[in-house]
Design an enzyme around this catalytic site. Structure first.
Site, PDB file in Angstrom:
ATOM      1  N   GLU A 228      41.027  38.586  49.497  1.00 54.21           N
ATOM      2  CA  GLU A 228      40.242  39.160  50.611  1.00 54.21           C
ATOM      3  C   GLU A 228      40.350  40.686  50.605  1.00 54.21           C
ATOM      4  O   GLU A 228      41.436  41.257  50.553  1.00 54.21           O
ATOM      5  CB  GLU A 228      40.647  38.596  51.976  1.00 54.21           C
ATOM      6  N   ASP A 304      33.967  35.270  53.259  1.00 56.15           N
ATOM      7  CA  ASP A 304      33.035  35.575  54.347  1.00 56.15           C
ATOM      8  C   ASP A 304      31.623  35.110  53.989  1.00 56.15           C
ATOM      9  O   ASP A 304      30.656  35.560  54.562  1.00 56.15           O
ATOM     10  CB  ASP A 304      33.045  37.072  54.653  1.00 56.15           C
TER      11      ASP A 304
END
Ligand SMILES: *[C@@H]1O[C@H](CO)[C@@H](O)[C@H](O)[C@H]1NC(C)=O
Ligand SMILES: *[C@@H]1O[C@H](CO)[C@@H](O)[C@H](O)[C@H]1NC(C)=O
Ligand SMILES: *[C@@H]1O[C@H](CO)[C@@H](O)[C@H](O)[C@H]1NC(C)=O
Length: 505
Positions: A228, A304
């Site tokens: 991430e 995401d």
């Protein structure tokens, strides 16, 4: 003979670790289990990953009536029964709707929901589903289908059971197509956020494959970790020269992590052993040590839902615990023994490279119309032997080896040499070849037996759920039942089937 000796080698490795019983027929998850790091998710459209697994591998849905069916292995622990798919999808299109979790944990992968990024507006933010026929292969000679992820395609489960969270140890591997990748975020498989949004550094631990961030040596693609807000090839996101460019057609990719330790490993999934590209401390940037893993599982997208990447997934698992290198080496031997190999991407009447052709529509309205162009617009026009020379030229194309994949074809305009039919924004265009990877992929099409039984249908190599379609006398790239008017299911099979003959000019 070759595969059998590899299986026996696998059993020797594992026997050295823990087990007492015979693992001659062990699948990857039997091997992980015997190493003390059991699978908590096991996904494959090509084969069973446990020696006794006989359940569903994946579910497909067909365009003709929306019906679904499950594809199961030929035998316990065996290769997928591709005949189930081939019969169910005959004369129509099929999408992969579910990739089942074979581990018993219920972590099935389904169409990824909208997330924080790049939500495809065409499908209300849901990602596309993969065509069921984009990635045919053979395993020891048995046909099977991988999951061909085009941009805007993705699978996910946010409702997970048993995957590692926080800083807990885990491992994972995937078998991928080393020639199918791009430089967008993010072709991932692994641990991600449970709300489909970026919740901060260290909230993911997923395998990444592609050349999005120049990070290893050479020009990529590389196996990296998406942790991430960073694709990592080592402790420092910007570089690790030991993370080598991958060139194998079939790739085994591995990452694993435990408190302040993680590793990247990989190799040729069709032969040989694994290399270790990184093994060491967690990245020093804030948030990655300790990790804050959330345990959701993504395939083909970022945490995401960043969904512009592409790649092909054949099989993969996630474990609890940090697998030993010996265990992974035994899994690699099992993968090699599975015998992954390529097979034809085309069917139907054969095209000959360098031949000059014309393509006639087969829809009842339009059987005197041929694929032609006016400037950069691809259309259909009524052409006959008495048409003028200009029109004949506009409806004539030279078959070339596929610019983006040599197993398929590209179509060069006879009156505009150097320009090819390509798709752009769902339209077919005739554009000059700029030599880019994207142009090559956008102008590569795989002929298959015509969906209405006549001639050929031409599916995009890079978006295999999409076909050349004539609609209101213009050329589109249509998907069966997709969101646009030119995706209408009515007359789809006829509108995407063309009879190919020697060219007018
Ligand atoms: C594979 O599927 C086909 C079609 O459903 C079926 O006829 C055949 O028996 C299956 N093969 C095996 C070994 O189960
Ligand atoms: C969660 O995983 C465990 C162990 O694999 C399994 O026994 C249980 O049925 C799973 N729960 C659900 C809801 O699938
Ligand atoms: C096709 O034509 C090109 C250009 O003339 C030539 O280089 C190539 O070898 C030909 N390929 C085949 C298969 O004939």
């Amino acid at each position: 003979m070759f595969s059998r000796s590899s299986i026996e080698r696998a059993s020797v490795f594992v026997a050295g670790l823990v087990v007492t019983g015979s693992l001659v027929n062990a699948g990857p998850c039997d091997i992980y289990s015997s190493g003390g790091t059991p699978c908590v998710a096991a996904h494959s459209s090509t084969r069973a990953l446990y020696d006794d697994y006989t359940g569903a591998l994946y579910q497909i849905s067909r365009g003709s009536d929306g019906a679904t069916t499950d594809v199961t292995p030929l035998s316990a622990g065996g290769v997928a029964n591709a005949t189930v798919q081939d019969l169910f999808c005959a004369s129509t299109t099929c999408l992969i709707t579910i990739i089942y979790d074979q581990s018993g944990s219920g972590n099935h992968l389904t169409q990824a929901p909208p997330g924080g990024a790049f939500s495809g507006p065409e499908t209300n933010g849901y990602d596309y589903l993969a065509s069921a026929i984009g990635a045919p292969v053979t395993l020891n000679g048995e046909k099977a289908y991988g999951v061909f992820i085009s941009p805007f395609t993705g699978y996910r489960t946010n409702d997970v059971n048993g995957t590692s969270i926080g800083d807990a140890a885990e491992g994972m591997y995937a078998v991928l197509d080393g020639t199918h990748y791009n430089n967008y975020c993010c072709f991932d498989y692994g641990n991600a956020e449970t709300n489909s949004h970026d919740t901060g550094n260290g909230h993911m631990e997923a395998l990444y494959f592609g050349n999005y961030a120049a990070s290893g040596s050479g020009s990529g693609p590389w196996i990296m970790a998406d942790l991430e807000n960073g694709l990592f090839s080592g402790a420092d996101p910007s570089s690790n020269p030991a993370d080598l460019t991958i060139s194998a057609r079939f790739v085994t990719a591995i990452i694993k992590g435990e408190p302040n330790q993680w590793a990247i490993r990989g190799g040729d999934a069709a032969s040989g052993s694994l290399s270790t590209y990184y093994s060491g401390a967690r990245p020093t940037a804030s948030g990655y040590n300790p990790m804050s893993k959330e345990g959701a599982i993504v395939l083909g997208i970022g945490g995401d839902n960043s969904d512009k990447a592409q790649g092909t997934f054949y099989e993969g698992v996630m474990t609890t615990g940090y697998p030993s290198s010996d265990t992974e080496d035994a899994v690699q031997a099992n993968i090699v023994a599975a015998g992954y190999a390529t097979t034809s991407l085309t069917s139907g009447p054969e095209l000959t490279v360098n031949s000059s052709i014309s393509l006639r529509a087969t829809t009842a309205c339009c059987t005197t119309r041929y694929i032609a162009h006016s400037g950069s617009t691809v259309n259909t026009q009524v052409v006959s032997s008495s048409s003028d020379a200009t029109l004949k030229q506009q409806a004539s194309w030279t078959v070339r080896t596929g610019l983006g994949n040599s197993d398929c074809f590209s179509f060069e305009s006879n009156d505009t040499p150097g320009s090819f039919i390509r798709h752009s924004n769902y339209k077919l265009m005739v554009d000059a070849n700029d030599g880019s990877k994207l142009f090559g992929e956008d102008s590569t099409f795989c002929p298959q037996s015509g969906l209405n039984g006549q001639g050929n249908s031409l599916r995009s190599w890079s978006y295999p759920a999409f076909y050349w379609r004539h609609y209101n006398a213009l050329g589109y790239l249509g998907s069966n039942g997709g969101p646009y008017d030119f995706d209408a299911t009515t007359s789809f099979n006829d509108d995407v089937s063309f009879v190919i003959s020697a060219s007018f000019a």
